[in-house]
Design a protein around this motif. Structure first.
Motif, PDB file in Angstrom:
ATOM      1  N   ASP A   7       0.909  -1.063   0.004  1.00  0.00           N
ATOM      2  CA  ASP A   7       0.060  -0.063  -0.020  1.00  0.00           C
ATOM      3  C   ASP A   7       0.660   1.212  -0.064  1.00  0.00           C
ATOM      4  O   ASP A   7       0.447   2.262   0.020  1.00  0.00           O
ATOM      5  CB  ASP A   7      -0.827  -0.101   1.198  1.00  0.00           C
ATOM      6  CG  ASP A   7      -0.222   0.010   2.780  1.00  0.00           C
ATOM      7  OD1 ASP A   7       0.941  -0.085   2.493  1.00  0.00           O
ATOM      8  OD2 ASP A   7      -0.976   0.012   3.365  1.00  0.00           O
ATOM      9  N   SER A   9       3.018   2.362   2.293  1.00  0.00           N
ATOM     10  CA  SER A   9       3.332   2.777   3.785  1.00  0.00           C
ATOM     11  C   SER A   9       4.772   2.156   4.018  1.00  0.00           C
ATOM     12  O   SER A   9       5.064   1.080   3.785  1.00  0.00           O
ATOM     13  CB  SER A   9       2.191   2.324   4.561  1.00  0.00           C
ATOM     14  OG  SER A   9       2.253   0.964   4.731  1.00  0.00           O
ATOM     15  N   SER A 137      -1.449  -4.943  -5.846  1.00  0.00           N
ATOM     16  CA  SER A 137      -1.137  -3.688  -5.118  1.00  0.00           C
ATOM     17  C   SER A 137      -2.160  -2.848  -4.818  1.00  0.00           C
ATOM     18  O   SER A 137      -3.461  -2.891  -5.372  1.00  0.00           O
ATOM     19  CB  SER A 137       0.065  -2.985  -5.610  1.00  0.00           C
ATOM     20  OG  SER A 137      -0.403  -2.240  -6.919  1.00  0.00           O
ATOM     21  N   THR A 138      -2.195  -1.867  -3.876  1.00  0.00           N
ATOM     22  CA  THR A 138      -3.303  -0.856  -3.406  1.00  0.00           C
ATOM     23  C   THR A 138      -3.867  -0.183  -4.811  1.00  0.00           C
ATOM     24  O   THR A 138      -4.802   0.033  -4.745  1.00  0.00           O
ATOM     25  CB  THR A 138      -2.910   0.068  -2.329  1.00  0.00           C
ATOM     26  OG1 THR A 138      -2.597  -0.794  -1.218  1.00  0.00           O
ATOM     27  CG2 THR A 138      -4.148   0.915  -2.015  1.00  0.00           C
ATOM     28  N   VAL A 141      -5.652  -2.395  -7.194  1.00  0.00           N
ATOM     29  CA  VAL A 141      -6.949  -2.747  -6.776  1.00  0.00           C
ATOM     30  C   VAL A 141      -8.106  -1.699  -6.722  1.00  0.00           C
ATOM     31  O   VAL A 141      -9.080  -1.762  -7.097  1.00  0.00           O
ATOM     32  CB  VAL A 141      -6.842  -3.519  -5.189  1.00  0.00           C
ATOM     33  CG1 VAL A 141      -8.227  -3.539  -4.798  1.00  0.00           C
ATOM     34  CG2 VAL A 141      -6.052  -4.815  -5.225  1.00  0.00           C
ATOM     35  N   THR A 142      -7.451  -0.301  -6.130  1.00  0.00           N
ATOM     36  CA  THR A 142      -8.624   0.652  -6.195  1.00  0.00           C
ATOM     37  C   THR A 142      -8.537   1.446  -7.471  1.00  0.00           C
ATOM     38  O   THR A 142      -9.663   2.284  -7.595  1.00  0.00           O
ATOM     39  CB  THR A 142      -7.903   1.710  -5.119  1.00  0.00           C
ATOM     40  OG1 THR A 142      -6.518   2.272  -5.464  1.00  0.00           O
ATOM     41  CG2 THR A 142      -8.026   0.977  -3.709  1.00  0.00           C
TER      42      THR A 142
END
Length: 274
Positions: A7, A9, A137-138, A141-142
């Motif tokens: 994500d 982070s 990965s974030t 997906v988003t």
């Protein structure tokens, strides 16, 4: 060097540790370029910022550091792109053409004046750039609309521009093995091509043809006194009193005219910049 989760982070200390690993293993893996497509809001001026000190330690070891300016718009360049030594990159919108004359800088591409210097140093394409996809990965997906087939992903941001500029730096270094990071930056900045909005876009051919200028060199205060590696007086290739010891841009030769394999910092710590 992976320092973040899927994500995106991570922590500043983890990033600094990653940069330290790169510095320590520079020779073993022949590392000459470090691309940093991330940024954090600087909590303190660069001279007091440990993240900026880490990228300066990498710069001093002979690694050309390329960092994103950030996507915060005018007046808000992120760290470590706020560091005066590194090559900081903003984004351009190419308008779907190969002509630089119609390229513009999007409003979200960060820029900032820092007293005696300004950022970014150069700009590069950063709008709707197709690159490799990271499945699962974030962002994958988003934002499924960004997928281009099963392998690629289309994205925007100065992170994309940074990767392109790091590639340009690698091309120059491959041909000019003795060039210092200052040499590479000088060539890229002086050889950059003007855009419609007045920003200067990366141009490899222009960098290759840039005329060496003995007066071009960087002499900013070193962050956190060089983290104990004796950089208070500047980078290792600058002499006492602030006089450069190598040719600038892609000359890459010391005063005696003999080729050099690359700069070595004075007293480089075994543990890197951490």
């Amino acid at each position: 060097m992976k320092v973040a989760r899927a994500d995106g982070s991570t922590t500043v200390s983890r990033v600094i540790a990653g940069i330290g690993w790169v510095v320590v293993h520079r020779d073993a893996y022949r590392i000459r370029v470090l691309s940093l497509s991330f940024g954090v809001d600087p909590p303190v001026p660069y001279a007091e910022n440990p993240l900026d000190a880490a990228v300066e330690a990498a710069w001093a070891s002979g690694i050309t550091v390329v960092a994103a300016a950030g996507n915060e718009g005018s007046g808000r360049v992120t760290s470590p792109g706020d560091d005066p030594y590194v090559i900081t990159v903003g984004a351009t919108d190419t308008a779907g053409t190969a002509r630089r004359s119609d390229d513009v800088v999007p409003t979200w591409s960060s820029s900032e004046q820092f007293g005696t210097y300004s950022k970014p140093d150069v700009v590069a394409p950063g709008v709707s750039v197709v690159s490799l996809r990271a499945p699962g990965s974030t962002i994958d997906v988003t934002h499924p609309e960004g997928r281009v087939g099963n392998t690629y992903f289309r994205g925007s941001g100065t992170s994309m521009s940074t990767a392109l500029t790091a590639g340009a730096a690698a091309v120059l270094i491959a041909k000019h093995r003795g060039a210092t990071p200052d040499d590479v930056k000088g060539a890229l900045v002086d050889g950059a091509a003007p855009t419609a909005g007045g920003a200067r876009a990366v141009d490899i051919a222009g960098a290759e043809d840039a005329t060496p200028r003995p007066g071009w060199w960087q002499h900013f205060p070193v962050a956190m006194d060089g983290l104990g590696i004796h950089l208070q007086g500047g980078m290792p290739w600058t002499a006492t009193g602030g006089r450069p010891t190598v040719g600038t841009h892609l000359d890459g030769r010391p005063r005696d005219g003999r080729p050099r394999a690359g700069p070595r910092p004075r007293g480089r710590p075994r543990g890197g910049p951490t």
